[in-house]
Enzyme design. Structure first.
Site, PDB file in Angstrom:
ATOM      1  N   SER A   7       0.845  -1.195   0.000  1.00 52.15           N
ATOM      2  CA  SER A   7       0.000   0.000   0.000  1.00 52.15           C
ATOM      3  C   SER A   7       0.873   1.236   0.000  1.00 52.15           C
ATOM      4  CB  SER A   7      -0.904   0.018   1.232  1.00 52.15           C
ATOM      5  OG  SER A   7      -1.529   1.290   1.350  1.00 52.15           O
ATOM      6  N   HIS A  32      -1.120  -1.263  -4.413  1.00 55.08           N
ATOM      7  CA  HIS A  32      -2.407  -0.963  -3.780  1.00 55.08           C
ATOM      8  C   HIS A  32      -2.495   0.532  -3.482  1.00 55.08           C
ATOM      9  CE1 HIS A  32      -6.003  -2.284  -1.549  1.00 55.08           C
ATOM     10  NE2 HIS A  32      -5.688  -1.367  -0.643  1.00 55.08           N
ATOM     11  N   ASP A  34      -4.850   3.392  -1.792  1.00 53.21           N
ATOM     12  CA  ASP A  34      -5.962   3.635  -0.872  1.00 53.21           C
ATOM     13  C   ASP A  34      -6.532   5.028  -1.087  1.00 53.21           C
ATOM     14  OD1 ASP A  34      -6.139   1.234   0.789  1.00 53.21           O
ATOM     15  OD2 ASP A  34      -4.128   1.767   1.460  1.00 53.21           O
ATOM     16  N   MET A  36      -9.250   7.752  -0.020  1.00 49.64           N
ATOM     17  CA  MET A  36     -10.101   8.104   1.121  1.00 49.64           C
ATOM     18  C   MET A  36     -10.630   9.519   0.939  1.00 49.64           C
ATOM     19  SD  MET A  36      -7.744   6.655   4.224  1.00 49.64           S
ATOM     20  CE  MET A  36      -6.818   5.130   4.059  1.00 49.64           C
ATOM     21  N   HIS A  65      -8.399   0.957  -4.151  1.00 49.52           N
ATOM     22  CA  HIS A  65      -9.383   0.672  -3.102  1.00 49.52           C
ATOM     23  C   HIS A  65     -10.104   1.960  -2.752  1.00 49.52           C
ATOM     24  CE1 HIS A  65      -9.889  -0.564   1.431  1.00 49.52           C
ATOM     25  NE2 HIS A  65     -11.040  -0.473   0.798  1.00 49.52           N
ATOM     26  N   MET A  67     -12.384   4.069  -0.683  1.00 49.78           N
ATOM     27  CA  MET A  67     -13.053   4.273   0.604  1.00 49.78           C
ATOM     28  C   MET A  67     -13.737   5.626   0.539  1.00 49.78           C
ATOM     29  SD  MET A  67     -10.090   2.681   3.067  1.00 49.78           S
ATOM     30  CE  MET A  67      -8.774   2.873   1.847  1.00 49.78           C
ATOM     31  N   MET A 136     -11.412  -6.306   5.357  1.00 51.14           N
ATOM     32  CA  MET A 136     -10.650  -5.361   6.172  1.00 51.14           C
ATOM     33  C   MET A 136     -10.372  -5.962   7.543  1.00 51.14           C
ATOM     34  SD  MET A 136     -10.108  -2.733   4.248  1.00 51.14           S
ATOM     35  CE  MET A 136      -9.389  -1.683   5.524  1.00 51.14           C
ATOM     36  N   ASP A 171      -6.542  -6.628   4.207  1.00 55.91           N
ATOM     37  CA  ASP A 171      -5.892  -5.327   4.357  1.00 55.91           C
ATOM     38  C   ASP A 171      -6.031  -4.872   5.802  1.00 55.91           C
ATOM     39  OD1 ASP A 171      -4.929  -2.754   4.168  1.00 55.91           O
ATOM     40  OD2 ASP A 171      -6.327  -2.102   2.610  1.00 55.91           O
TER      41      ASP A 171
END
Length: 221
Positions: A7, A32, A34, A36, A65, A67, A136, A171
């Site tokens: 990540s 990866h 992330d 957000m 990913h 979020m 998660m 993760d």
């Protein structure tokens, strides 16, 4: 073989291009990312322009990913930015089936993510639409959190998947110590941030996590 997806949330924000290339050279299988939004989760990270900037440096698979909520309006922008896969949270909106269809229609692989408090059964009717289920093992929003044991959930999802070609990704709090617990339960892709980027060499850190995950299942590199 256990796949490792570092990540880049734990990478040096001033040097993403070099660090992406370095972790791939060190044996990373995927990269990866992330995303957000400071709404669905309490943090703000990368948007489509950042993903577009990462794209030329990623030679493996860019695993994005999301979020964020709502998800659907952002799908075209991440497709244009070059994401290979988008993973959306089942908790992020009222129509996750429609979201997954939209990701597939945008010519990306589709993943669905589950927070620690969400049961495995939430994905039972989605498994024919996805390439990956992300479990998660921390509450989403920040890197560096402690591992929450979700092994029973992982085992339940592995049983539901059956012979479908669907990955189980985990993760949160993944280290050489926690990796065997999740791979033994059925996970085959491990996201690791701090355990890759903080201390030691990337190659040694990735190899240690992979070796621990493989040893628990009898898989060989």
């Amino acid at each position: 073989m256990t796949l490792i997806a570092p990540s880049i949330l734990s990478a040096d924000f001033a040097d993403f291009g070099r660090q992406i290339r370095a972790v791939e050279d060190a044996g990373a299988d995927w990269v990866h990312v992330d995303v957000m939004d400071n709404h669905f989760v309490p943090n703000l990270t990368f948007g489509p322009p950042a993903v577009k900037a990462f794209r030329p440096h990623v030679k493996t698979l860019m695993d994005v990913h999301l979020m964020i909520a709502p998800v659907d309006p952002s799908i075209p922008a991440y497709a244009e930015a070059g994401a290979d896969r988008l993973t959306a949270h089942v908790e992020a909106g009222p129509h996750i089936h429609r979201t997954l269809q939209a990701i597939r229609d945008a010519d990306m692989q589709a993943g669905v993510a589950l927070n620690p408090g969400t049961p495995a059964d939430a994905v039972e009717n989605l498994l024919d639409l996805v390439d990956l289920v992300l479990v998660m093992t921390v509450n989403p929003g920040f890197g560096g959190q402690s591992f929450i044991d979700m092994t029973a959930k992982i085992a339940r999802i592995r049983a539901m998947i059956g012979d479908r070609p669907v990955h189980i990704q985990v993760d949160g709090g993944i280290t050489p110590e926690t990796a065997p617990r999740v791979t033994r339960a059925g996970a085959d892709v491990l996201v690791a941030g701090s355990a890759v980027f903080k201390g030691g060499t990337y190659a040694d850190n990735i190899a240690a996590i992979r070796k621990a995950g493989d040893a628990a299942t009898g898989r060989m590199a």
